[in-house]
Design a protein around this motif. Sequence first.
Motif, short mmCIF file in Angstrom:
data_model
loop_
_atom_site.label_atom_id
_atom_site.label_comp_id
_atom_site.label_asym_id
_atom_site.label_seq_id
_atom_site.Cartn_x
_atom_site.Cartn_y
_atom_site.Cartn_z
N GLN B 37 0.82 -1.18 0.00
CA GLN B 37 0.00 0.00 0.00
C GLN B 37 0.87 1.25 0.00
OE1 GLN B 37 -3.15 -0.87 2.80
NE2 GLN B 37 -3.00 1.27 3.45
N TYR B 186 -3.89 -0.67 -4.26
CA TYR B 186 -4.53 0.65 -4.25
C TYR B 186 -5.62 0.71 -3.21
CZ TYR B 186 -6.61 5.00 -5.58
OH TYR B 186 -7.06 6.30 -5.54
N ILE B 187 -5.59 1.74 -2.39
CA ILE B 187 -6.68 1.98 -1.44
C ILE B 187 -7.06 3.45 -1.54
CG2 ILE B 187 -6.13 0.20 0.26
CD1 ILE B 187 -4.99 3.11 1.66
N ARG B 188 -8.22 3.76 -0.99
CA ARG B 188 -8.60 5.14 -0.85
C ARG B 188 -8.75 5.40 0.63
NH1 ARG B 188 -12.90 8.26 -4.82
NH2 ARG B 188 -12.25 10.30 -4.11
N GLY B 189 -8.78 6.63 1.05
CA GLY B 189 -8.91 6.92 2.46
C GLY B 189 -7.60 7.43 3.01
N SER B 192 -3.53 7.47 1.49
CA SER B 192 -3.69 6.95 0.15
C SER B 192 -3.16 7.96 -0.86
CB SER B 192 -5.18 6.73 -0.13
OG SER B 192 -5.84 7.98 -0.13
N TYR B 194 -4.84 9.25 -3.11
CA TYR B 194 -5.87 10.28 -3.18
C TYR B 194 -5.62 11.36 -2.15
CZ TYR B 194 -10.36 12.58 -2.61
OH TYR B 194 -11.34 13.52 -2.50
N GLU B 195 -5.41 10.92 -0.92
CA GLU B 195 -5.23 11.90 0.14
C GLU B 195 -3.97 12.73 -0.09
OE1 GLU B 195 -6.23 11.23 4.55
OE2 GLU B 195 -4.08 11.40 4.55
N ARG B 198 -4.70 15.23 -2.82
CA ARG B 198 -5.61 16.26 -2.35
C ARG B 198 -4.84 17.28 -1.51
NH1 ARG B 198 -10.35 16.56 2.07
NH2 ARG B 198 -8.67 15.88 3.41
N GLU B 213 -8.25 6.57 -11.04
CA GLU B 213 -8.16 5.43 -10.14
C GLU B 213 -8.39 4.14 -10.91
OE1 GLU B 213 -11.09 7.40 -7.31
OE2 GLU B 213 -9.55 6.67 -5.92
N THR B 217 -12.47 5.87 -12.09
CA THR B 217 -12.88 7.16 -11.52
C THR B 217 -11.80 8.20 -11.79
OG1 THR B 217 -13.93 5.92 -9.75
CG2 THR B 217 -13.70 8.30 -9.42
N VAL B 219 -10.55 11.83 -10.74
CA VAL B 219 -10.67 12.90 -9.76
C VAL B 219 -9.82 14.06 -10.24
CG1 VAL B 219 -10.37 13.54 -7.35
CG2 VAL B 219 -10.84 11.15 -7.94
#
Lengths: 379, 673
Positions: B37, B186-189, B192, B194-195, B198, B213, B217, B219
Amino acid sequence: MPRSRAKAAPKTTEEDEPKIRADALTPTLDLARQIYEQLDHGEIPRMRLPLRTKQNLAFQAREGVWKLGRQMGTRSARKLDGALMLLRTFYLVDFINEMARDKKTSTLRELYYISEAWQEAKFHSEDESNLLIEDLEVLCERLREDFRLHPEENGASVIGDLTLKERNRKGIVKTINCRDDVGDGGYSLPFNVEKEKIQLVKTSAKFVIAIECGGMVDRLAENGFDEQYDAILIHLKGQPARSTRRFLRRVTEELKLPVVVFTDGDPWSFRIYASVAYGAIKTAHISSYLATPAAEFLGVTASDIENYDLPSDHLSDQDVRALQAELTDPRFGTPEWRAEIELMLKNGKKAEQQSLAKYGLNYVTEHYLPEKLTEMGVL
Amino acid sequence: MAPPPTIAQQLASKQREISVAEFFERNRQILGFDNPQRSLLTTVKEAADNGLDACEEAGILPEILVEIAKEGDDRVRVAVTDNGPGILRKEIPNVFARLLYGSRFHSNRQARGQQGIGISAAVLYANLTTARPAKITSKVEEEEAAHVLELFIDTQKNQPRVATEDVVLWDRPHGTRIELVLKARYIRGRQSPYEYLRGTAIVNPHARIVLVEPDGTRVTFERATEERPPIAKETLPHPYGLELGELGYHLKATKKPTCTEFLTKDLQGVSSRAAKEVLAAAGLKASTAPGSVQGEDQERLLTALRAASLVAPSAEGLSPIGAMLIKRGLKNVLGDVRPDFFAPPVSRPPKVRGGYPFMVEVGLVYGGGLPADQPVQILRFANRVPLLFQQGACAITNAISNLDWRRYGLDQKGGSGLPAGPALILVHVASTKIPFTSEAKEAIAEDPEVDRELTLALQVAARHLRTHLSRRNRRDLASEKFAIILKILPKLAEKTSGLVGKPPPDLTPVITRIMDVVNIESGVTSAADGVHVPVDITNYTPRARVLELFVELPPEALGGATFAPAPDGTDPHLGRAWWTLPKLTPSGKTHLELTFPPKTDVESNDLDWYVAGIDEAHLLGADPLPGDWDVRLPRTIVEAAEAAAAEGAANGGGEEEVDYDAAESGESSAEDD
């Protein structure tokens, strides 16, 4: 106040216009005048009312009922909630006066819908409108029927050798025996059980048994309990309506009959008994009119569950909280009730009336009730 | 100019005999590849940071595209494309396939990465876990086509090995793309990609960042501003931060002929006079050649330098985000949360720790869709890089936990620990040398100076929060009162007067009794002829009021404003204007208006209203005049305030009555009719 109410109630005669006491409007207008004068004097409008809370119940030894104590609260336009309740009060007063002019009556539920037109003052629930009507009863020292407001018919039933006269919708007085003149469902109580509507004529019964559940009423009727033991069966239908409680009060008072209350064995049933015998918190202002202090609790008691080895359920968290709340309720402040509540908490069990069927359909009428009634000295 | 080797370099040189693969294995945790991860996150982070850094250096508004796709059960394909200047063909293998190689390695300015391990470590990880090469595509503007190279790292020699090479046409003027297949998940949260992206988008509102993703998806963190953060300048080393070895290295490497010149020109903050004193104190001659200063002389020189009073290290090497961009970044990324309140971001002035400048910035957001019953969200940044791990061990977290947030309106058990509430706190520490807790650079170490700055910055943000919450509470209370006086009271009067058959009474006295505030209501409306700020002042109290009204606004805005009526005074430097209002009787009103030139960027939040002559409890839409303004008030105002206070004290202590509608109703609902 409730005492004067109790005296005032029987004052009406059959010649009066049913239910409505002529002076009901005056105190509502006095309220309006009071608020008008506050506004005119530049004072923030407010009303003082006795608190209808558990903490503000006071025992009236002379009458043997729990009534409102002396703690007062203020409903003031300083707060939004208070201002709204004040405004609602006068929409309600206006409505009551309007009904009197038009010679109409309204059910509580109709009133709730009527308030749709009151804009921000409309009720958000029927609880809210019922509470306000009770407030008005307290403030004006009148009953809601005096304001032409009444509940829907809910027909709690009576079975047994009781003869009464009812003035029906058409104004005709019928004589009815609650055993011989009715069907299997028994005699259905109207919402108005005052003398102008119902007169108690005679009975051969020795006692009244008020029962929580319909299934148990049916069982006793089918087994011929009323005839065998000279009993009047009254169905409480859970928490009994005002009319049921008022009828019980009249039957015991006027016919001089003892009353026993037969419910499930759980915390909620204790409250049913309390509202019958001692008066309910919400209607503590009219306890002397509704409560039957002579009523005795028959069961199912916590010890019955053990002694009769009844099928039982575990107390839920909610049940436990209800029992604990009862321990701080002044109406349950007697050593007997405390012991009963604590025993139920200790055993952690509750049981339904109908769990007695474990020993067969006749057990309740042949063993349980005769034993309990003998123990209580009723038989 | 090359500074001395860092620990990492020293490590690597020692390990040259052993393979880099082994070095990698030993340092997996530090390098960020200890689980599938995290390996993915590290890869994305290194590639995206490289892209942002490249754009920043070249003065390009960054566009970063991160594409992540599943490739079998435990494999992931990552492709990161930037619009940076591109990399020359000959540099590509070394940049991507050689550990400890990088141009930023030796500079004394704030930058995202500093070790030169990052991206090559990701390549090495990919090589080791899937035996697949890194595919690099890069194009510089001067060339027609892009170079595409597939690279392995020779783990014995730490040298790049080019597997295939090609030249292709690429539909962009310049940029770089790196594509890797690695063992990853791959994870979200939390923690991650994504974080991370962001967070990166929040502190880089000038960048456009797109994440695709594995499930398709897409983003997009849209660019919120074209304004680029200022580029940090490269600065000379400051003596206060020098270690002995580093001093020795600089003495040896300098081209300056004399010690005086070395001290004044190769180091920062040393004046000629200070140089003279330092050399005298160290027992060195001004004309000595730097290279000849050896052994104990070096130590004496360093001691003398540290004891000397020098000009503080310059903050030019820092790249703060800036208050404006923090606000834009937070607004941009948190748009869908619709927070009620963005505290004005706090950007503390630079301070020095050791020989290194640093500064702290704080942003705070409250309300809206932020969860109310959970600990506040903390976004930590070091040199504009989000910190996602080791939150509990970080000086930022500790500074937040050590503040008593209950005083500022957040829940906090016992007044310490992470506060709870619908808030998000952004903290950025910028420095040419961030004191990390470890080489993994996941958390900032405790340091008294950094901690003090953190605390000061957080307190400023927290005070803004408290002001916001208390204003909101008073607004709520006021809107309740307005509902009473505007909607309910007139109807109550109408109903009761109708029932008793009398004309409706005058409600003014009751209204002022219920409200009991002076209301200052202002709004901002933009029109062709200017930006108007009408202000209505209404005395909803039962007594006459004599008041002084103050407004504070950005001084540059005050300069262009016109006032009606004219203020009794202004302070252009502090951006203040004030009026003595006409005496207001109960229910009395007065009006004034500010007008700014068309299109002036003024929001309601930029104008702060203060009133003297009345206490806070009786004020709405304004605050009492702060004590530290040190204003000489007209005597009439002072006397009016004293009279009002005296009356308030005399009327205090009215009997408390039980609110009937708030009294506990008992368990009565079960005893219904």
